[in-house]
Design a protein around this motif. Structure first.
Motif, mmCIF file in Angstrom:
data_model
loop_
_atom_site.group_PDB
_atom_site.id
_atom_site.type_symbol
_atom_site.label_atom_id
_atom_site.label_comp_id
_atom_site.label_asym_id
_atom_site.label_seq_id
_atom_site.Cartn_x
_atom_site.Cartn_y
_atom_site.Cartn_z
ATOM 1 N N TRP A 131 66.069 -40.561 58.991
ATOM 2 C CA TRP A 131 65.299 -41.578 58.119
ATOM 3 C C TRP A 131 63.952 -41.173 57.889
ATOM 4 N N VAL A 132 63.345 -40.414 58.864
ATOM 5 C CA VAL A 132 62.150 -39.974 58.806
ATOM 6 C C VAL A 132 61.884 -38.877 57.648
ATOM 7 N N GLU A 133 63.064 -37.919 57.577
ATOM 8 C CA GLU A 133 62.944 -37.005 56.484
ATOM 9 C C GLU A 133 63.372 -37.564 55.064
ATOM 10 N N ASN A 134 64.301 -38.509 55.052
ATOM 11 C CA ASN A 134 64.530 -38.978 53.646
ATOM 12 C C ASN A 134 63.569 -40.335 53.167
ATOM 13 N N TYR A 135 62.829 -40.901 54.197
ATOM 14 C CA TYR A 135 62.403 -42.167 53.538
ATOM 15 C C TYR A 135 61.168 -42.426 54.068
ATOM 16 N N TRP A 136 60.498 -41.549 54.876
ATOM 17 C CA TRP A 136 59.170 -41.746 55.311
ATOM 18 C C TRP A 136 58.377 -41.085 54.190
ATOM 19 N N PRO A 137 57.476 -41.971 53.336
ATOM 20 C CA PRO A 137 56.373 -41.638 52.179
ATOM 21 C C PRO A 137 55.521 -40.532 52.629
ATOM 22 N N ASP A 138 55.301 -39.530 52.011
ATOM 23 C CA ASP A 138 54.154 -38.637 52.305
ATOM 24 C C ASP A 138 52.861 -39.335 52.388
ATOM 25 N N ASP A 139 52.792 -40.306 51.780
ATOM 26 C CA ASP A 139 51.313 -41.275 51.620
ATOM 27 C C ASP A 139 51.158 -42.189 52.324
ATOM 28 N N SER A 140 52.076 -42.389 53.238
ATOM 29 C CA SER A 140 52.069 -43.622 54.309
ATOM 30 C C SER A 140 50.798 -43.700 55.051
ATOM 31 N N PHE A 141 50.475 -45.004 55.332
ATOM 32 C CA PHE A 141 49.252 -45.073 55.950
ATOM 33 C C PHE A 141 49.503 -45.063 57.525
ATOM 34 N N PHE A 142 50.671 -45.182 57.820
ATOM 35 C CA PHE A 142 51.026 -44.749 59.205
ATOM 36 C C PHE A 142 51.165 -43.527 59.585
ATOM 37 N N PRO A 143 50.931 -42.949 60.506
ATOM 38 C CA PRO A 143 51.335 -41.610 60.704
ATOM 39 C C PRO A 143 52.641 -41.186 60.871
ATOM 40 N N LYS A 144 52.828 -39.915 60.484
ATOM 41 C CA LYS A 144 54.496 -39.884 60.506
ATOM 42 C C LYS A 144 55.071 -39.431 61.882
ATOM 43 N N PRO A 145 56.008 -40.214 62.195
ATOM 44 C CA PRO A 145 56.770 -39.869 63.692
ATOM 45 C C PRO A 145 57.172 -38.386 63.669
ATOM 46 N N PHE A 146 56.974 -37.606 64.599
ATOM 47 C CA PHE A 146 57.419 -36.311 65.078
ATOM 48 C C PHE A 146 58.229 -36.473 66.301
ATOM 49 N N VAL A 147 59.470 -36.454 65.974
ATOM 50 C CA VAL A 147 60.408 -36.665 67.259
ATOM 51 C C VAL A 147 61.833 -35.636 67.080
ATOM 52 N N GLN A 148 61.634 -34.630 66.084
ATOM 53 C CA GLN A 148 62.626 -33.751 65.752
ATOM 54 C C GLN A 148 62.841 -32.548 66.490
ATOM 55 N N LYS A 149 61.619 -32.167 67.353
ATOM 56 C CA LYS A 149 61.656 -31.011 68.017
ATOM 57 C C LYS A 149 61.073 -30.962 69.394
ATOM 58 N N TYR A 150 61.981 -31.157 70.223
ATOM 59 C CA TYR A 150 61.589 -31.097 71.787
ATOM 60 C C TYR A 150 61.824 -29.997 72.333
ATOM 61 N N CYS A 151 61.261 -29.261 73.341
ATOM 62 C CA CYS A 151 61.462 -28.234 74.276
ATOM 63 C C CYS A 151 61.570 -28.903 75.726
ATOM 64 N N LEU A 152 62.872 -28.647 76.322
ATOM 65 C CA LEU A 152 62.945 -29.503 77.770
ATOM 66 C C LEU A 152 63.079 -27.985 78.747
ATOM 67 N N MET A 153 62.212 -28.352 79.670
ATOM 68 C CA MET A 153 62.450 -27.034 80.709
ATOM 69 C C MET A 153 62.395 -27.816 82.135
ATOM 70 N N GLY A 154 63.734 -27.546 82.668
ATOM 71 C CA GLY A 154 63.938 -28.147 83.926
ATOM 72 C C GLY A 154 64.247 -27.032 84.869
ATOM 73 N N VAL A 155 63.805 -27.424 86.309
ATOM 74 C CA VAL A 155 64.318 -26.751 87.351
ATOM 75 C C VAL A 155 65.633 -27.349 87.826
ATOM 76 N N LYS A 156 66.094 -26.406 88.607
ATOM 77 C CA LYS A 156 67.594 -26.786 89.220
ATOM 78 C C LYS A 156 67.415 -28.056 90.007
ATOM 79 N N ASP A 157 68.407 -29.022 89.736
ATOM 80 C CA ASP A 157 68.441 -30.225 90.549
ATOM 81 C C ASP A 157 67.427 -31.438 89.834
#
Length: 560
Positions: free
Chosen positions: A218-244
């Motif tokens: 939805w964000v890529e298809n429908y979020w307008p570039d001129d929106s007054f609200f900040p664009k949500p960035f939730v598509q690129k996460y890096c997860l680093m976890g140790v054992k357990d």
């Protein structure tokens, strides 16, 4: 104003964004970074002595461990209290449990087979595992990419949220400190990093999300570039976890679907299908006071175990309840996306979050705003399908019905809750009315809508998406050209600059009495200002009633 109190060895005023600890001797407060005390270490200190006081009174006194199965390890180990999630005892018990294999519900596919057309035809209701990446469109760093490389690309000073797994509590620390912890051979605690969103860093160029997630988003298809609200960035996460490392059962925010790729190491997912019964059980469990003492997998009919080894990508659909165990040190990449295939379930998850009073920090950013944008675009889509005499697919019709119901509820709620997320360029009541008309038309004419729609329907949908992407690309190109031109042009004043200049002009004119002629202001406004006299502020206020400016600001931006 009185001078602000100063604290710490640095003698600086209080800063809400920085962790501080109080000395139990002198009662002064100190920044953790100034006295080398990390936030997650502070909970282990029983009596803290600052650098000045420990010269006289000796070093700080640490808490004594009495158990290995409770979040508070100082509780007596008398066997009266149950095991809590995340503790070392819990992890050992979890590893010894037996679960139904995820092969019962998992769909295994090649990357080239996972397309929007496939999901629109067959639905996206079960997890998909991909081991052959070709054709998926996923771009990643090589498997030799290390945690130190992450620090180099993201920056060691970035403040991150880490989870102390044994306490299932989060704290803040600098990325550089986490990398030091990760690379040590001996780790006194199990810390897990799952929320490093890096779209605004140099590392973003190294990762491209799967095509299917990009095209459905939805964000890529429908979020307008001129929106007054900040664009949500939730598509690129890096997860680093140790054992357990362990994350307890949850549904991703807003009912988003997830793409997840293990670059190196291994993850184990515990998956539960989002049936109405399971969702009701999950909501009750989430709001219970003893949540951490109850393994949610025991409350449902089936909890499936899914091992995700290095090089495997997992796609988790809307609403699936899942927990995650890191069985060995691991780096993974992932992202969240909302889409048209399961609109009703996404809305149900969002409303559950509201009932559970989930903090905004853990909810999809501006979820309601994006739903209004989506509704506007779906209205356009339904009209074009009607004009082309093509029935929309069933999932779209059902999704629009659920969306209409949610939008009506949100509008009614606005009477008591002033925090509106209705975009300014949308007429909410008119939009709901038009969407309702389209649905009634479809129901009235008995248009045959199948799970797939017809070939012409798919071609129309694809044409609309392509046209939308083309418009966005053209808009970005124009913006780039404008930015290049503006680099050599005088700086354009911001909204706040203009407001300040206007206010100064008005105040100046009110102070000096009758105005001189000024062509910058219209004749009508000039005439009103000429009536203002310094003798009567009340009269001035009345005569300027039409010139009042009301502003709504979000994050320092004038949005209305």
């Amino acid at each position: 104003m009185a001078a602000a109190p100063l604290y710490c060895v640095c003698r600086q005023p209080y800063d809400v964004s920085r962790f501080m600890i109080e000395c139990d001797i002198c009662k002064d407060w100190f920044h953790g970074s100034c006295v080398q005390v990390e936030e997650h270490h502070a909970v282990d200190i029983d009596v803290y002595h600052c650098p000045n006081c420990d010269v006289v009174h000796g070093p700080s006194l640490m808490k004594k461990r009495n158990n290995w199965h409770r979040h508070d390890y100082t509780e007596p180990d008398d066997g009266s209290k149950p095991v809590q999630a995340g503790t070392s005892v819990f992890i050992k018990e979890l590893q010894n449990r037996t679960f139904p294999s995820a092969e019962e519900i998992l769909i295994r596919m090649k990357g080239e087979q996972v397309t929007t057309r496939y999901l629109e035809r067959h639905g996206f209701n079960y997890p998909i595992a991909i081991t052959e990446m070709e054709g998926l469109g996923l771009k990643l760093p090589p498997s030799t990419f290390s945690v130190k490389d992450v620090e180099q690309y993201v920056g060691g000073d970035k403040v991150i949220d880490v989870i102390d797994v044994a306490r299932q509590a989060d704290s803040k620390m600098k990325l550089s400190e986490f990398i030091k912890y990760f690379t040590k051979p001996h780790r006194p605690k199990v810390l897990n990093l799952i929320s490093l969103e890096f779209s605004d860093t140099k590392m973003a160029k190294l990762v491209e999300v799967p095509d299917v997630a990009q095209k459905l988003s939805w964000v890529e298809n429908y979020w307008p570039d001129d929106s007054f609200f900040p664009k949500p960035f939730v598509q690129k996460y890096c997860l680093m976890g140790v054992k357990d490392s362990y994350t307890d059962f949850h549904i991703d925010f807003g009912g988003t679907s997830v793409w997840y790729h293990v670059l190196w190491g291994e993850k184990v997912f515990y998956l539960i299908k989002p049936t109405p019964t399971n969702l009701a059980l999950y909501e009750a469990w989430s709001s219970s006071p003893n949540q951490s003492e109850v393994f949610f997998g025991d409350k449902v009919d089936k909890c499936y175990k899914c091992v995700v080894p290095q090089g495997t990508t997992l796609l988790i659909p809307t609403g699936w309840i899942h927990a995650v165990l890191t069985s060995q040190d691991c780096m993974a990449f992932g992202g969240n996306f909302l889409h048209n295939l399961n609109i009703g379930m996404q809305l149900r998850c969002y409303e559950m979050e509201r009932r559970l009073k989930t903090p905004d920090l853990f909810k999809f950013p501006y979820f309601e705003a994006i739903c209004w944008y989506v509704a506007k675009n779906l209205l356009e889509m339904l009209k074009e399908l009607r004009e082309d005499n093509c029935p929309p697919p069933t999932h779209l019709v059902d999704g629009v019905k659920a969306l209409i119901s949610a939008l009506k509820t949100w509008l009614k709620r606005e009477v008591n809750e002033p925090t509106s997320e209705v975009p300014d360029n949308i007429r909410p009541n008119h939009l709901i009315k038009e969407l309702t008309k389209e649905i009634r038309y479809l129901e009235g004419c008995g248009a045959p809508s199948g799970s797939n729609g017809c070939l012409s329907t798919r071609s129309t949908l694809e044409r609309l998406c392509q046209a939308r992407r083309a418009r966005r690309a053209a808009r970005r190109l124009r913006e780039q050209q404008q930015q290049q031109q503006q680099q050599h042009a005088p700086k354009i004043p911001s909204n706040l600059d203009i407001l300040e200049q206007h206010t100064r002009e008005v105040l100046k004119r009110l102070e000096v009495g009758p105005l001189e002629e000024d062509p910058a202001f219209g004749a009508k406004v000039h005439a009103k200002f000429n009536k203002v006299s310094t003798a009567s502020a009340a009269a001035a206020a009345e005569s300027l009633e039409d010139n009042h400016i009301r502003l709504m600001l979000v994050n320092g931006r004038i949005i209305r």
